[in-house]
Write a protein that holds these residues in place. Structure first.
Motif, short mmCIF file in Angstrom:
data_model
loop_
_atom_site.label_atom_id
_atom_site.label_comp_id
_atom_site.label_asym_id
_atom_site.label_seq_id
_atom_site.Cartn_x
_atom_site.Cartn_y
_atom_site.Cartn_z
N MET B 119 25.44 20.89 -24.59
CA MET B 119 24.54 21.12 -25.72
C MET B 119 23.09 21.17 -25.24
SD MET B 119 26.01 21.73 -28.45
CE MET B 119 27.66 22.26 -28.15
N ASP B 120 22.74 20.27 -24.29
CA ASP B 120 21.39 20.27 -23.74
C ASP B 120 21.07 21.62 -23.11
OD1 ASP B 120 21.06 17.75 -24.60
OD2 ASP B 120 21.32 16.79 -22.63
N LYS B 121 22.00 22.10 -22.29
CA LYS B 121 21.79 23.37 -21.60
C LYS B 121 21.67 24.51 -22.59
CE LYS B 121 23.56 23.11 -16.92
NZ LYS B 121 24.53 23.66 -15.97
N ALA B 122 22.61 24.51 -23.56
CA ALA B 122 22.62 25.59 -24.55
C ALA B 122 21.30 25.62 -25.31
CB ALA B 122 23.79 25.41 -25.50
N MET B 123 20.79 24.43 -25.68
CA MET B 123 19.52 24.35 -26.40
C MET B 123 18.38 24.90 -25.53
SD MET B 123 19.53 23.67 -29.47
CE MET B 123 17.78 23.49 -29.73
N HIS B 124 18.45 24.59 -24.23
CA HIS B 124 17.43 25.07 -23.31
C HIS B 124 17.37 26.59 -23.32
CE1 HIS B 124 15.20 25.66 -19.61
NE2 HIS B 124 16.20 26.40 -19.15
N TYR B 125 18.55 27.25 -23.28
CA TYR B 125 18.57 28.71 -23.25
C TYR B 125 18.20 29.30 -24.60
CZ TYR B 125 20.25 28.70 -18.51
OH TYR B 125 20.34 28.54 -17.16
N LEU B 126 18.56 28.60 -25.68
CA LEU B 126 18.14 29.06 -27.01
C LEU B 126 16.62 29.04 -27.12
CD1 LEU B 126 20.38 27.81 -29.96
CD2 LEU B 126 19.92 30.15 -29.23
N GLU B 127 16.01 28.00 -26.57
CA GLU B 127 14.55 27.90 -26.56
C GLU B 127 13.97 29.07 -25.78
OE1 GLU B 127 13.15 24.05 -25.06
OE2 GLU B 127 14.39 23.15 -26.65
N LYS B 128 14.60 29.38 -24.69
CA LYS B 128 14.15 30.45 -23.81
C LYS B 128 14.10 31.79 -24.55
CE LYS B 128 15.18 31.91 -19.09
NZ LYS B 128 14.11 31.29 -18.29
N VAL B 129 15.09 32.02 -25.44
CA VAL B 129 15.07 33.28 -26.19
C VAL B 129 14.34 33.11 -27.53
CG1 VAL B 129 17.19 34.11 -25.12
CG2 VAL B 129 17.31 32.87 -27.30
N GLY B 130 13.73 31.94 -27.72
CA GLY B 130 12.87 31.71 -28.88
C GLY B 130 13.62 31.46 -30.18
N LEU B 131 14.80 30.91 -30.09
CA LEU B 131 15.58 30.70 -31.31
C LEU B 131 16.01 29.24 -31.50
CD1 LEU B 131 17.89 33.84 -31.35
CD2 LEU B 131 16.02 33.32 -32.89
N ALA B 132 15.24 28.32 -30.89
CA ALA B 132 15.65 26.92 -30.95
C ALA B 132 15.80 26.44 -32.38
CB ALA B 132 14.63 26.05 -30.21
N GLN B 133 14.92 26.90 -33.25
CA GLN B 133 15.00 26.41 -34.63
C GLN B 133 16.16 27.02 -35.42
OE1 GLN B 133 12.79 28.41 -33.30
NE2 GLN B 133 11.49 29.44 -34.78
N TRP B 134 16.85 27.98 -34.81
CA TRP B 134 18.00 28.61 -35.48
C TRP B 134 19.33 28.08 -34.94
CZ3 TRP B 134 17.09 32.02 -39.46
CH2 TRP B 134 15.76 32.48 -39.60
#
Lengths: 419, 233
Positions: B119-134
């Motif tokens: 989950m930590d890693k997945a969140m990191h990559y979501l942040e990278k594509v600018g979608l952490a809040q989604w």
């Protein structure tokens, strides 16, 4: 294998089409419900019928004299065979395997004429002349006083042990029967004990209508001398009465000068054999219950298998994506198997729970309103739940097997192309 | 990074045999951003499928990061895909009953990584594509561009050697397409090798090298000056 993620995924997948999932689950629910109920009903029937046998020791034989069918040693055919008290001693001596040999005589009986009076009250009861051992063959609860003793036998005391219904018929409410006198066919007997049947089902009515008096007193008071009406014979636990039966009858034939080939002269009822036959019948019925229940369950399992095939078809693309992302064929197969297992297990558990509820309800309604004829205490052994659980696990695996194989048959590239 | 020599592939359809790839020689070095162009039927998708180990060539050799890719059984192919490759599809191919972060975490799940780390890693990559809040939104609650970003995050999650994108902008409008290309360029700038299959010239111009396929052969392979997508956005 079953971590939190897997569970969430399975629940999600099953929730995706909830109505369909519930309909499918109903098949297995229904199958296991019928299976368990059938087994419970079989047990109920078995309990009902075997309780009709009463509490009499199972490993027992009843034997009585009938008319001879062959002349022998100058005696004509058609002669009435009469057992004597001495035969009892001979049987006990020659066959140490026998635990109890109880000679019995009986008077009156069910729906006979009034034969017992006390003051102004009268009643028709079966009066039975017995030995003290008899209570060990036919257990009964002594409510007050005692059963017949050897002192009664030896001194030919006029003592009587009366059943619960006899008390009800001859005594006022609250009256203590012990020490009072009743008249049986005009002869005064002192009541020394009262009893009731230990079994609440079956023939308790007849049991509670019985008066026991010492065998010897019976012979003297009612002119039977040392004649024996019939015998109740019980073998020791590790011997089968059915195997001993030919020996018993041969001894009796010698004793009573009956032709060795005369089959009609001695009548008998082998409780062990009859019991075994009934038990065999119910074993078959149980088997039928399993087979019928399992077949109904099978249609439920086919339903699950069918729906899993549809699920696999619907999720072809998803499976393709998963494989592109690195799911091995085994990952996919396991996923489908787990889904079908969970679906089968949950619906099966609910089925078992519902069946338990049904059994509880049956017992609840059967309980207070007395027993239905030949039906008592429907129930299943705990082992049935385990067997059902194993059946469910196997069913779930079977149901998932074909869909799981189907899921990995298609190459990921073809799966991905599906729109 | 990728070495392909004399690759042939034909499809048998009934009595006809369709020769799709007729001898492809093709190399990609680490850190390249290559677009493969061609009209439909040119063989570009087949080539990408072979590169993605979803399909196997009839002839020729394919070496990926020094590992020869040949005669793989499904299990090994799945493991290689998981380890070496990240896929980006035209139709996103997100799993619609899983939320964004669970979708991104999927390749990590098949690597056997524990849930928390995953989950930590997945969140990191979501942040990278600018979608952490989604992160907790289902795909159905996301726009097309957002879906493709989630898909890109998923492709990056297992930290693969190569990203393979099959018409990544095919289902998106021009503006969103450029935004996605901007993201892809950014990932490439960090050193990731990326192959993009497209038939849109403007998308191809945003890569660093254009390979043109026609009738199963490479007819043109030129290094171009990259158009920076950001300038259009």
């Amino acid at each position: 294998m079953f971590n939190k993620e897997r569970w969430a995924e399975i629940i999600e997948a099953l929730n995706a089409n909830r109505f369909r999932t519930i309909l499918t689950a109903f098949g297995v629910f229904w199958g296991i419900l019928i299976l368990v109920l059938l087994l419970a009903m079989t047990t109920g029937l078995r309990n009902g019928v075997t309780s009709d046998f009463g509490d009499f020791a199972t490993n027992s034989l009843f034997m009585w004299g009938q008319g001879t069918s062959k002349p022998y040693k100058g005696l004509p055919k058609g002669r009435r065979v009469q057992f004597k008290l001495e035969d009892v001693a001979v049987l006990k001596e020659k066959l140490p395997e026998l635990k109890y040999v109880s000679p019995r005589n009986q008077l009156g009986g069910y729906q006979g004429a009034n034969n017992v009076t006390r003051n102004e009250k009268t009643g028709a009861f079966s009066v039975s002349g017995d030995y003290p051992e008899f209570i060990k063959q036919q257990p009964m609860d002594i409510m007050a006083g005692r059963f017949i003793s050897y002192s009664d036998i030896n001194e030919k005391r006029k003592a009587a042990v009366i059943g619960k219904d006899v008390v009800k018929a001859l005594y006022d409410y609250g009256e203590d029967p012990i020490g009072t006198y009743i008249k049986i066919n005009g002869v005064n007997f002192m009541v020394v004990g009262t009893f009731k049947s230990t079994n609440s089902n079956g023939d308790n009515e007849e049991d509670a209508n019985t008066i026991f008096i010492p065998f010897t007193t019976f012979g003297q008071a009612f002119n039977r001398a040392d004649n024996v009406g019939w015998m109740a014979i019980t073998a020791h636990d590790n011997y089968s009465i059915t195997n001993l039966k030919p020996q018993i009858i041969d001894i009796m034939k010698t004793q009573r000068s009956i032709h060795p080939d005369d089959r009609r002269a001695i009548g008998n009822f082998d409780r062990a054999e009859a019991f075994g036959r009934i038990n065999g019948l119910f074993d078959i019925l149980t088997l039928v219950g399993y087979v019928v229940g399992a077949l109904i369950l099978l249609s439920g399992v086919i339903g699950i298998s069918n729906i899993m095939l549809i699920v696999v078809k619907e999720r072809t693309k998803e499976i393709g994506v998963r494989r592109a992302l690195g799911a091995t064929p085994w990952n996919i197969r396991l996923q489908i198997l787990q889904e079908s297992m969970v679906l089968t297990m949950i619906s099966g558990m609910l089925g078992i729970a519902a069946a338990s509820g049904g059994i509880w309800l049956m017992n609840f309604f059967l309980g207070p309103s007395g027993s239905v004829e030949n039906f008592a205490n429907p129930s299943v052994h705990v082992s049935v739940a385990f067997v059902a659980l194993i059946i469910l696990i196997v069913s779930g695996l079977l149901a998932g097997l074909i869909p799981a194989t189907r899921a990995t048959q298609m190459k990921p590239i073809d799966a991905l192309r599906i729109e | 990074m990728i070495k392909i020599e004399d690759l042939h592939k034909s499809y048998v359809m009934g009595s006809n045999s369709l020769h799709v790839l007729k001898g492809i020689d093709f190399n990609v070095k680490e850190g390249e951003l290559v677009s493969i162009m061609g009209s439909s039927g040119s063989g570009k998708s087949t080539l990408l499928n072979i590169l993605g180990m979803l399909d196997e060539a009839d002839e020729g050799s394919y070496v990926l990061d020094g590992v020869p890719i040949k005669n793989l059984n499904e299990k090994v192919a799945a493991q290689y895909r998981n380890k070496f490759l990240g896929f980006i599809f035209q139709s996103f191919n997100l799993i619609n009953y899983k939320n964004a972060v669970d979708n991104v975490a999927m390749p990590l799940y098949y690597q056997g990584i524990k849930r928390k780390e995953r989950m930590d890693k997945a969140m990191h990559y979501l942040e990278k594509v600018g979608l952490a809040q989604w992160a907790t939104h289902l795909p159905s609650e996301l726009s097309g561009g957002q879906k493709q970003r989630v898909a890109i995050a998923r492709a990056l999650a297992s930290d693969p050697k190569v990203l393979l994108a099959d018409e990544p902008t095919g289902a998106l409008d021009t503006k969103t397409s450029y935004e996605v290309m901007e993201l892809i360029q950014g990932i490439n700038d960090e050193g990731k090798t990326i192959l993009v299959v497209t038939h849109e010239p403007d998308i191809a111009e945003m890569t660093k090298r254009i390979v043109n396929l026609k009738d199963g052969r490479i007819i043109d392979d030129t290094v171009v000056k990259q158009v920076i997508a950001k300038s259009y956005v």
